[in-house]
Motif scaffolding. Sequence first.
Motif, PDB file in Angstrom:
ATOM      1  N   LYS A 180       7.058 -11.094  -6.811  1.00  0.00           N
ATOM      2  CA  LYS A 180       7.548 -10.293  -5.698  1.00  0.00           C
ATOM      3  C   LYS A 180       7.599  -8.812  -6.091  1.00  0.00           C
ATOM      4  CE  LYS A 180      11.331  -9.884  -2.417  1.00  0.00           C
ATOM      5  NZ  LYS A 180      12.601 -10.422  -1.937  1.00  0.00           N
ATOM      6  N   GLU A 181       8.128  -8.532  -7.279  1.00  0.00           N
ATOM      7  CA  GLU A 181       8.191  -7.148  -7.754  1.00  0.00           C
ATOM      8  C   GLU A 181       6.798  -6.563  -7.917  1.00  0.00           C
ATOM      9  OE1 GLU A 181      10.539  -7.525 -11.293  1.00  0.00           O
ATOM     10  OE2 GLU A 181      12.420  -7.308 -10.186  1.00  0.00           O
ATOM     11  N   HIS A 182       5.866  -7.372  -8.385  1.00  0.00           N
ATOM     12  CA  HIS A 182       4.480  -6.920  -8.543  1.00  0.00           C
ATOM     13  C   HIS A 182       3.884  -6.540  -7.184  1.00  0.00           C
ATOM     14  CE1 HIS A 182       0.389  -6.599  -9.945  1.00  0.00           C
ATOM     15  NE2 HIS A 182       0.020  -7.561  -9.105  1.00  0.00           N
ATOM     16  N   ILE A 183       4.106  -7.360  -6.183  1.00  0.00           N
ATOM     17  CA  ILE A 183       3.594  -7.057  -4.839  1.00  0.00           C
ATOM     18  C   ILE A 183       4.220  -5.769  -4.313  1.00  0.00           C
ATOM     19  CG2 ILE A 183       3.506  -7.854  -2.434  1.00  0.00           C
ATOM     20  CD1 ILE A 183       3.394 -10.762  -3.604  1.00  0.00           C
ATOM     21  N   VAL A 239      -1.889   0.446   5.131  1.00  0.00           N
ATOM     22  CA  VAL A 239      -1.385  -0.806   4.556  1.00  0.00           C
ATOM     23  C   VAL A 239      -1.696  -1.986   5.478  1.00  0.00           C
ATOM     24  CG1 VAL A 239       0.694  -2.085   3.891  1.00  0.00           C
ATOM     25  CG2 VAL A 239       0.474   0.323   3.276  1.00  0.00           C
ATOM     26  N   THR A 240      -2.326  -2.995   4.889  1.00  0.00           N
ATOM     27  CA  THR A 240      -2.503  -4.282   5.564  1.00  0.00           C
ATOM     28  C   THR A 240      -2.105  -5.362   4.571  1.00  0.00           C
ATOM     29  OG1 THR A 240      -4.783  -4.647   4.839  1.00  0.00           O
ATOM     30  CG2 THR A 240      -4.486  -3.416   6.900  1.00  0.00           C
ATOM     31  N   THR A 241      -1.672  -6.481   5.084  1.00  0.00           N
ATOM     32  CA  THR A 241      -1.297  -7.595   4.216  1.00  0.00           C
ATOM     33  C   THR A 241      -2.491  -8.033   3.383  1.00  0.00           C
ATOM     34  OG1 THR A 241       0.270  -8.273   5.905  1.00  0.00           O
ATOM     35  CG2 THR A 241      -0.203  -9.866   4.194  1.00  0.00           C
ATOM     36  N   MET A 270       0.925 -15.838  -0.196  1.00  0.00           N
ATOM     37  CA  MET A 270       1.957 -15.460  -1.165  1.00  0.00           C
ATOM     38  C   MET A 270       2.719 -14.220  -0.669  1.00  0.00           C
ATOM     39  SD  MET A 270       3.288 -16.362  -4.073  1.00  0.00           S
ATOM     40  CE  MET A 270       2.082 -17.336  -4.930  1.00  0.00           C
ATOM     41  N   VAL A 271       2.006 -13.253  -0.127  1.00  0.00           N
ATOM     42  CA  VAL A 271       2.663 -12.061   0.428  1.00  0.00           C
ATOM     43  C   VAL A 271       3.578 -12.479   1.577  1.00  0.00           C
ATOM     44  CG1 VAL A 271       2.311  -9.828   1.575  1.00  0.00           C
ATOM     45  CG2 VAL A 271       0.767 -10.530  -0.276  1.00  0.00           C
ATOM     46  N   ASN A 272       3.065 -13.333   2.438  1.00  0.00           N
ATOM     47  CA  ASN A 272       3.869 -13.806   3.575  1.00  0.00           C
ATOM     48  C   ASN A 272       5.055 -14.654   3.120  1.00  0.00           C
ATOM     49  OD1 ASN A 272       2.400 -12.501   5.572  1.00  0.00           O
ATOM     50  ND2 ASN A 272       0.907 -14.163   5.680  1.00  0.00           N
ATOM     51  N   TYR A 273       4.887 -15.403   2.050  1.00  0.00           N
ATOM     52  CA  TYR A 273       5.975 -16.222   1.512  1.00  0.00           C
ATOM     53  C   TYR A 273       7.149 -15.338   1.092  1.00  0.00           C
ATOM     54  CZ  TYR A 273       8.612 -18.990  -1.876  1.00  0.00           C
ATOM     55  OH  TYR A 273       9.618 -19.605  -2.571  1.00  0.00           O
ATOM     56  N   TYR A 274       6.850 -14.257   0.386  1.00  0.00           N
ATOM     57  CA  TYR A 274       7.903 -13.390  -0.121  1.00  0.00           C
ATOM     58  C   TYR A 274       8.468 -12.445   0.932  1.00  0.00           C
ATOM     59  CZ  TYR A 274       6.973 -14.899  -4.871  1.00  0.00           C
ATOM     60  OH  TYR A 274       6.848 -15.653  -6.003  1.00  0.00           O
ATOM     61  N   PHE A 275       7.623 -12.007   1.866  1.00  0.00           N
ATOM     62  CA  PHE A 275       8.058 -10.955   2.785  1.00  0.00           C
ATOM     63  C   PHE A 275       8.024 -11.356   4.266  1.00  0.00           C
ATOM     64  CE2 PHE A 275       6.543  -9.025  -1.099  1.00  0.00           C
ATOM     65  CZ  PHE A 275       7.671  -8.312  -1.470  1.00  0.00           C
ATOM     66  N   GLY A 276       7.256 -12.360   4.622  1.00  0.00           N
ATOM     67  CA  GLY A 276       7.241 -12.836   6.000  1.00  0.00           C
ATOM     68  C   GLY A 276       6.308 -12.095   6.933  1.00  0.00           C
ATOM     69  N   SER A 277       6.153 -10.798   6.719  1.00  0.00           N
ATOM     70  CA  SER A 277       5.268 -10.009   7.580  1.00  0.00           C
ATOM     71  C   SER A 277       4.979  -8.665   6.906  1.00  0.00           C
ATOM     72  CB  SER A 277       5.919  -9.762   8.939  1.00  0.00           C
ATOM     73  OG  SER A 277       7.028  -8.886   8.806  1.00  0.00           O
ATOM     74  N   LYS A 278       4.001  -7.970   7.427  1.00  0.00           N
ATOM     75  CA  LYS A 278       3.668  -6.638   6.927  1.00  0.00           C
ATOM     76  C   LYS A 278       4.868  -5.703   7.116  1.00  0.00           C
ATOM     77  CE  LYS A 278       1.136  -2.716   8.496  1.00  0.00           C
ATOM     78  NZ  LYS A 278       0.095  -2.190   9.348  1.00  0.00           N
ATOM     79  N   ASP A 279       5.534  -5.783   8.272  1.00  0.00           N
ATOM     80  CA  ASP A 279       6.687  -4.912   8.516  1.00  0.00           C
ATOM     81  C   ASP A 279       7.806  -5.141   7.508  1.00  0.00           C
ATOM     82  OD1 ASP A 279       5.461  -3.646  10.601  1.00  0.00           O
ATOM     83  OD2 ASP A 279       6.594  -4.667  12.177  1.00  0.00           O
ATOM     84  N   LYS A 280       8.045  -6.393   7.158  1.00  0.00           N
ATOM     85  CA  LYS A 280       9.098  -6.683   6.173  1.00  0.00           C
ATOM     86  C   LYS A 280       8.687  -6.217   4.782  1.00  0.00           C
ATOM     87  CE  LYS A 280      11.288 -10.398   8.731  1.00  0.00           C
ATOM     88  NZ  LYS A 280      11.539 -11.825   8.844  1.00  0.00           N
TER      89      LYS A 280
END
Length: 195
Positions: A13-16, A32-34, A47-57
């Motif tokens: 998560k920190e890496h992303i 920025v795009t996912t 994995m991006v969606n798992y940690y953050f749920g969306s681009k906005d988050k």
Amino acid sequence: MKQSSKEHELSTKEHILKVTHDYILQTGFEAVTTRKIAALANVNIAMVNYYFGSKDKLLNETIKTILNSYKGCFSILDQADLPAKKRMEIFLTEYARTFQKYPELLRQIVRHSSFPFDSQFEFAHFVKTMGFPKVTAVLKEITNELDSDKLILTSVQIFGALLFPILMEPLIGPMFHCPMPDLEQQVAEILSKMS
């Protein structure tokens, strides 16, 4: 030693977040795009969606990290071992330098309604309740002014004088055919007007 599942999740998560931060620093928020962040972080989009749920988050978390660095600048004003004018000089220089790294973020904050992330509102609350009172307290030390309305007006004028050139930098150079002085010079000029 093998990393625990929780440590691995945190580091991914920190890496992303770091990849997103670095990408924003290079290209701005609009790019920025996912998909792009996933590719740069060498993880899949899921994995991006798992940690953050969306681009906005994801952007909200990244902006929160950036804005926390602005909050850190205000702690300079608490260093009572430094003369008040020196504290203000260091604070203003560091604060503006941080915004200089992210001029688009400053523009988005000014346009407030078009970029309504929670982190932005948290930062505004912090500045209003904790940051601004620190600035006016140090200004009071510098100027011996007791009128709180005058201290607030002076604070607004200082921030305007310092941040307006950052906002307008793309226009100022071509319009006036001259480079902006460096931050230290700008801050020195602003503070020279105070008694």
